[in-house]
Design a protein around this motif. Structure first.
Motif: not given
Length: 200
Positions: A145-166
């Motif tokens: 739940g800690k990333l959810g407290e920092e939406p910007g960081k949650l977005r960055d990590v989420t899109m980084s995962v998609f970047g690795m998939l791509n």
């Protein structure tokens, strides 16, 4: 009098979508004409207009068919009761399996989506938002739940995962199922080990 639908209409439509995706990916959407798509499909230009009234309709159907199926597939991954890291591994693994054989459809997303009218873009972006939200939820649980407290960081990590998939889709298109499972573990271990650093 309305034209009757041929018994093999859906089969021919799917063949057109597959071939058109290859033409669009190879030549670029702006340069690929409906005539070129028809030629590649082995049908007349008049015949392809029996299925689609223009390039926008064809492009939308390619992306809608692809993204709706992808969204449904990853959305059906059973995450219940799994440890948080295994949830991420299972979801990432499903993406890697789903990407196999879909190189052309995947490639034309970035170029094709902005070319469509806003109302059609909204439909496609809805699938993307759903998939991003699912991945974000899994990553937030992994961070307790800690990333959810920092939406910007949650977005960055989420899109980084998609970047690795791509990255894997671009550079390892012929990877085996075993290789894809191994890369799913690599992503999971990188993210699991890196979240603490991101939150420092």
């Amino acid at each position: 009098m309305a034209r009757t639908i041929a018994k093999d209409y859906d089969q021919k439509r799917q063949s057109i979508l597959t071939i058109a995706a290859e033409v669009f990916a190879r030549e670029g959407i702006a340069r690929a004409s409906m005539n070129k798509v028809a030629q590649s499909c082995g049908i007349s230009k008049a015949n392809i207009y029996h299925y689609y009234d223009g390039k926008d309709a064809l492009l939308f159907d390619i992306l809608d068919t692809y993204l709706s199926a992808l969204s449904e597939r990853v959305g059906a991954v059973d995450l219940a009761g799994k440890p948080h890291d295994e949830q991420l591994r299972a979801l990432v693994h499903e993406y890697l399996l789903a990407y196999e054989g879909m190189d052309h459809e995947h490639k034309i997303q970035t170029e094709g989506l902005p070319l469509l009218p806003d109302d059609l873009q909204d439909v496609l972006k809805g699938y993307q938002r759903k998939m991003v939200a699912q991945m974000s939820d899994v990553l937030d649980r992994l961070s307790h739940g800690k990333l959810g407290e920092e939406p910007g960081k949650l977005r960055d990590v989420t899109m980084s995962v998609f970047g690795m998939l791509n990255w894997y889709y671009m550079w390892q298109p012929k990877a085996s199922a075993e290789d894809r499972a191994g890369y799913a573990s690599t992503i999971t271990n990188l993210v699991k080990g890196g979240i603490a650093q991101v939150l420092d």
